[in-house]
Design an enzyme around this catalytic site. Structure first.
Site, PDB file in Angstrom:
ATOM      1  N   ASN A  84      15.358 -22.115 -17.939  1.00 40.64           N
ATOM      2  CA  ASN A  84      15.429 -23.553 -18.217  1.00 40.64           C
ATOM      3  C   ASN A  84      16.749 -23.961 -18.867  1.00 40.64           C
ATOM      4  OD1 ASN A  84      12.892 -23.412 -17.218  1.00 40.64           O
ATOM      5  ND2 ASN A  84      11.825 -23.867 -19.142  1.00 40.64           N
ATOM      6  N   SER A 111      34.603 -45.865  22.607  1.00 40.24           N
ATOM      7  CA  SER A 111      33.238 -46.016  23.080  1.00 40.24           C
ATOM      8  C   SER A 111      33.049 -45.139  24.312  1.00 40.24           C
ATOM      9  CB  SER A 111      32.987 -47.485  23.434  1.00 40.24           C
ATOM     10  OG  SER A 111      31.963 -47.584  24.401  1.00 40.24           O
ATOM     11  N   LYS A 137      37.341 -50.238  23.892  1.00 43.99           N
ATOM     12  CA  LYS A 137      36.933 -50.285  22.491  1.00 43.99           C
ATOM     13  C   LYS A 137      37.734 -49.372  21.577  1.00 43.99           C
ATOM     14  CE  LYS A 137      33.920 -52.153  20.744  1.00 43.99           C
ATOM     15  NZ  LYS A 137      32.459 -51.967  20.780  1.00 43.99           N
ATOM     16  N   GLN A 145      13.390 -29.031 -10.328  1.00 50.69           N
ATOM     17  CA  GLN A 145      14.154 -28.254  -9.341  1.00 50.69           C
ATOM     18  C   GLN A 145      14.680 -29.181  -8.238  1.00 50.69           C
ATOM     19  OE1 GLN A 145      13.132 -24.129  -8.268  1.00 50.69           O
ATOM     20  NE2 GLN A 145      12.392 -24.980  -6.342  1.00 50.69           N
TER      21      GLN A 145
HETATM   22  N1  ARG Z   1      15.029 -22.980  -9.950  1.00 50.73           N
HETATM   23  C1  ARG Z   1      14.621 -23.621 -11.134  1.00 50.73           C
HETATM   24  C2  ARG Z   1      15.161 -25.044 -11.193  1.00 50.73           C
HETATM   25  O1  ARG Z   1      16.100 -25.300 -10.540  1.00 50.73           O
HETATM   26  C3  ARG Z   1      15.120 -22.883 -12.344  1.00 50.73           C
HETATM   27  C4  ARG Z   1      14.309 -23.097 -13.559  1.00 50.73           C
HETATM   28  C5  ARG Z   1      12.969 -22.522 -13.393  1.00 50.73           C
HETATM   29  N2  ARG Z   1      12.239 -22.532 -14.629  1.00 50.73           N
HETATM   30  C6  ARG Z   1      10.923 -22.278 -14.661  1.00 50.73           C
HETATM   31  N3  ARG Z   1      10.377 -22.345 -15.828  1.00 50.73           N
HETATM   32  N4  ARG Z   1      10.225 -22.056 -13.581  1.00 50.73           N
HETATM   33  O2  ARG Z   1      14.640 -25.886 -11.864  1.00 50.73           O
END
Ligand code: ARG
Length: 432
Positions: free
Chosen positions: A109, A276, A282, A321
């Site tokens: 994250n 065209s 054109k 994501q």
């Molecule tokens: N591929 C994920 C995204 O782009 C990465 C983060 C995933 N985190 C998780 N807790 N599943 O968001």
């Protein structure tokens, strides 16, 4: 083999894997991901969380991987889901335990948020340099057309004479505000999320300032929950892109109109026009039309991300994501549009004679004629009325105001004198 397999007693189906994966679109973050990991590993080594030998092994192996990816020698897989786990798995295959230690004190994250911010800073810099090239191009063009008189429009009706220079510099103002906006957005992009963990930070004695410095961030995200769940910076970026696209689109709309036979104000270079398949005569302004069309796409990107984020509880959710396709698309589209647009306007031919002829018809000096009478002491409303009648009579006799004789002027007001001709000269009156 999944990096998180421990808790599971069954494999995911291949359809679940394919659906869950983002590697198809997030692999372009490979460089940011590797640089982020190198900085993270160096910090872990420096803090004694892993050994400095392990940190060095990680660094060398990741650099090698970076070159291989750049050479097109690495294949990513959907089973490894995303760019983060693809890279970590390859690293671990190659260096074993040291690779397994890389993810200490980190979560995907804070990792993905870091990758995205690194990516966004780069694309902003690219866009900023294109915007300043565009501004230079506009200034050069406008310098060349300081004396090119053309109609200025309101309601797309001829209104008052202006110069092409004034018209072009109006766009330059818009683009210079865009530059300010991107610079401002860059400031808020420039904070490091890494160190926030999954959402609640980490108990390891990490050094975030060190990582920030290594990665070139000028600040550190303060709140760990915000750091991993904030995508404001991306929404702001796409919104800046949308605004610049809107400016380009307005300009393109004018280029399309101006290159029609009806206007005939410009002719686009053959290298940036299309033909065209059926009508041999054109020559179409496709580049300008496409930029106008792609504006809709970028607005869509903005709506997409705003909507993805609108009801997400704190902190990270997998919905996020989906932030990448619109973010990448907005940046790519704007970058490509800016670069082709600069080519289009720097190679087009301006038909100054056609512009001037257009400026001379349409009674665009009517306001100047009214102002002339104001200077002679009449209230503006009365002048407006007198000149209105004069225009009507000119329409009937098929004449321009400046084609009238002084005697004809006198029929409308005895305040007119020889100097009226100077006062309504389109060339002199055009606002520069
Ligand atoms: N591929 C994920 C995204 O782009 C990465 C983060 C995933 N985190 C998780 N807790 N599943 O968001």
């Amino acid at each position: 083999m999944k990096l998180w397999k421990g808790r599971f007693s069954k494999e995911a189906t291949s359809s679940a894997d394919a659906f869950n994966a983002s590697i198809g679109f997030d692999q372009r973050l490979y460089k940011q991901d590797i640089l982020g990991s190198i900085a993270h590993a160096a910090m872990l080594g420096k803090q004694g969380i892993i050994t400095s030998k392990e940190a060095e092994e990680i660094r060398l192996s990741l650099l090698e991987l970076l070159h291989e990816i750049e050479a097109g020698d690495v294949e990513f897989t959907v089973e490894r889901e995303d760019i983060h786990m693809n890279i970590e798995s390859i690293l671990t295959e190659r260096i074993g335990d040291a690779g397994k230690r890389l993810h200490t004190a980190r979560s995907r994250n804070d990792q993905v948020a870091t990758d995205l911010r690194l990516y966004q800073k780069e694309i902003i810099d690219e866009i900023l340099s294109l915007l300043s090239r565009l501004s230079e191009t506009l200034r050069e063009l406008s310098q060349r057309h300081k004396e090119t008189v053309m109609p200025g429009y309101t309601h797309l009706q001829r209104a008052q004479p202006v110069t092409l220079s004034l018209h072009l510099l109006a766009y330059d103002q818009m683009f210079s505000r865009d530059i300010d906006r991107f610079r401002d957005c860059r400031k808020r992009t420039d904070s490091l999320p890494l160190g926030s963990g999954a959402l609640a930070g980490t108990t390891y004695p990490i050094d975030r300032a060190y990582v920030a410095k290594e990665l070139g961030f000028s600040a550190i995200c303060e709140n760990t929950m915000d750091a991993v769940s904030d995508r404001d910076f991306a929404i702001e970026f796409i919104s800046c892109c949308a605004m610049t696209m809107m400016h380009l689109s307005r300009f393109c709309e004018e280029l399309v109109l101006w290159s029609s036979t009806e206007f005939g104000f410009i002719e686009m270079d053959d290298a940036f026009s299309t033909g065209s398949s059926i009508m041999p005569q054109k020559k179409n302004p496709d580049m300008a039309e496409l930029i106008r069309g792609k504006t809709g796409r970028v607005y869509g990107d903005l709506m997409a991300l705003l909507t993805i984020m609108k009801s997400l509880p704190l902190a990270y959710n997998k919905d996020m994501q989906e932030d990448k396709p619109p973010l990448f698309d907005a940046g790519d589209t704007l970058r490509d549009c800016l670069s082709i647009f600069i080519d289009v306007i720097s190679t087009m031919d301006v038909c100054t004679a056609r512009m001037e002829v257009a400026a001379k018809s349409g009674f665009m000096n009517a306001t100047d004629a009214a102002d002339y009478l104001v200077k002679k002491g009449l209230p503006f409303r009365d002048c407006h009325e007198i000149i209105g009648r004069m225009v009507l009579s000119c329409i009937e006799t098929n004449k321009a105001i400046d084609e009238m004789t002084l005697a004809e002027f006198a029929e409308f007001s005895e305040l007119f004198e020889e100097d009226i001709f100077e006062a309504i000269d389109i060339r002199k009156r055009a606002t520069r």
